[in-house]
Write a protein that holds these residues in place. Structure first.
Motif, PDB file in Angstrom:
ATOM      1  N   ASP A   1      -7.337  10.209  -9.405  1.00 45.25           N
ATOM      2  CA  ASP A   1      -6.692  10.723  -8.561  1.00 45.25           C
ATOM      3  C   ASP A   1      -6.256  12.169  -8.593  1.00 45.25           C
ATOM      4  OD1 ASP A   1      -6.815   8.378  -7.395  1.00 45.25           O
ATOM      5  OD2 ASP A   1      -4.779   7.956  -7.517  1.00 45.25           O
TER       6      ASP A   1
ATOM      7  N   LEU B   1       0.930   4.447  -3.135  1.00 47.27           N
ATOM      8  CA  LEU B   1       0.569   5.458  -2.078  1.00 47.27           C
ATOM      9  C   LEU B   1       1.898   5.773  -2.726  1.00 47.27           C
ATOM     10  CD1 LEU B   1      -0.073   7.834  -0.474  1.00 47.27           C
ATOM     11  CD2 LEU B   1       0.672   6.204   1.677  1.00 47.27           C
TER      12      LEU B   1
ATOM     13  N   ALA C   1      -4.725  11.181   2.632  1.00 42.02           N
ATOM     14  CA  ALA C   1      -5.160  10.654   3.625  1.00 42.02           C
ATOM     15  C   ALA C   1      -6.631   9.940   3.109  1.00 42.02           C
ATOM     16  CB  ALA C   1      -5.643  11.515   4.379  1.00 42.02           C
TER      17      ALA C   1
ATOM     18  N   PHE D   1      -6.619   8.125  -0.682  1.00 41.28           N
ATOM     19  CA  PHE D   1      -5.750   6.410  -0.369  1.00 41.28           C
ATOM     20  C   PHE D   1      -6.863   5.984   0.980  1.00 41.28           C
ATOM     21  CE2 PHE D   1      -2.622   7.925  -2.782  1.00 41.28           C
ATOM     22  CZ  PHE D   1      -2.412   6.853  -3.256  1.00 41.28           C
ATOM     23  N   GLY D   2      -7.425   6.543   1.171  1.00 40.34           N
ATOM     24  CA  GLY D   2      -8.326   6.469   2.572  1.00 40.34           C
ATOM     25  C   GLY D   2      -9.569   5.645   2.175  1.00 40.34           C
TER      26      GLY D   2
ATOM     27  N   ALA E   1      -4.533   7.731   6.517  1.00 36.15           N
ATOM     28  CA  ALA E   1      -5.358   7.002   5.298  1.00 36.15           C
ATOM     29  C   ALA E   1      -6.393   5.813   5.899  1.00 36.15           C
ATOM     30  CB  ALA E   1      -4.298   6.544   4.433  1.00 36.15           C
TER      31      ALA E   1
ATOM     32  N   THR F   1       0.680  10.373   6.241  1.00 34.82           N
ATOM     33  CA  THR F   1      -0.428   9.928   5.549  1.00 34.82           C
ATOM     34  C   THR F   1      -0.790   8.220   5.556  1.00 34.82           C
ATOM     35  OG1 THR F   1       0.426  11.753   3.525  1.00 34.82           O
ATOM     36  CG2 THR F   1      -1.636   9.742   2.907  1.00 34.82           C
TER      37      THR F   1
END
Length: 293
Positions: free
Chosen positions: A81, A209, A149, A152-153, A47, A43
């Motif tokens: 989230d 994360l 991804a 948090f990207g 990300a 990830t």
């Protein structure tokens, strides 16, 4: 696992504990640790790629691309989230099944939406009901990686966007004065120097994360928190060969130690990486290194 584990009722002390900790469910717990580490290992770069693409789009001179980048950052960062995980996974799964349904079952004469139910033909199911267990697990894990991804990207994109703007404008103008094209200035000057400004934010994002991995259970992946709760609950002789009282506190204490050790190692690695990146840079850290030398 051990030969003397054939009759747990006759065991006690260290032998009982060694047999208890090597049962099939405990092996699932140990595998779930590897699952979490694999999730983080896959990830994080994915990300970062999403974040770099989002940040590059957000600073683009092409207005539609800039709007896409800024919309991606704003929308994903603005949604909790948990809500995003629940919505996106269901929407993506149903979207894939719908496209497969239209391609594989053109003669289907019933509506896909029937009240609250989403019904497609069996050939369009993802994965197929006849698929082996590893296919189901791989599919769920892939959805988890993609969801983490994307979420948090967006945060990484915001960090990288700020880091790109923090690079001194004079250095970019110097590159342009030497005849570099905008593409060369971006890749040879801006990108190499932005990391020193981005690393503190990316380091914090990496810690977040790590702490977010227990959300895997929302995506149907049996993570270490799930197995700690499952194994730590009280067990009676009627349902297990290894009865015990409520041990959830000890299992969650082990998880606490695991996460603390993992985050501590991460802090050490990030600190060393920061020292390396600031070397020779016109920053406070780089100035301290020059004075020390």
């Amino acid at each position: 696992m051990f030969d003397f584990c054939t009759d747990p009722a006759q065991l006690e002390g260290a032998r009982w504990l060694s047999c208890y900790l090597t049962t099939g469910k405990h092996m699932n717990l140990y595998w779930s640790v590897l699952t979490v580490l694999a999730l983080l290992g896959i990830t994080a770069p994915v990300a970062l790629a999403f974040g770099f693409g989002g940040a590059s789009a957000a600073r683009s001179g092409f207005a539609p691309l800039r709007w896409i980048g800024k919309s991606y950052i704003a929308i994903v960062r603005g949604v909790p989230d948990i809500a995003f995980f629940l919505f996106f996974v269901i929407a993506l799964d149903q979207g894939i099944e719908y496209l497969r349904h239209r391609a594989l079952c053109p003669d289907w004469d019933q509506p896909v939406r029937q009240g609250n139910d989403f019904i497609v033909c069996q050939a369009a199911k993802m994965p197929l009901g006849s698929a082996p267990q590893w296919v189901h697990e791989t599919y769920g894990f892939s959805l988890a990686v993609l969801t983490f991804a994307i979420v948090f990207g967006a945060f990484a994109a915001n960090v990288l966007f700020g880091a790109m703007r923090a690079v001194p404008r004079a250095q970019l103008e110097t590159a342009e004065a030497y005849g570099m094209s905008p593409r060369q200035t971006f890749w040879r000057v801006l990108v190499p120097q932005m990391w020193v400004y981005a690393l503190p934010g990316l380091g914090n994002l990496w810690m977040v994360l790590i702490k977010a991995t227990p959300l895997l259970f929302l995506l149907g992946v049996e993570d270490i928190v799930y197995w700690a709760r499952e194994l730590g609950g009280s067990k009676t002789p009627r349902f297990t060969d290894y009865p015990h009282p409520d041990w959830r506190m000890w299992y969650f204490l082990a998880l606490l130690v695991f996460y603390l050790c993992f985050t501590r190692v991460s802090e050490i690695v990030i600190a060393r990486l920061m020292t390396r990146l600031t070397r020779g840079q016109a920053t406070t850290g780089g100035e301290a290194q020059r004075k020390a030398a």
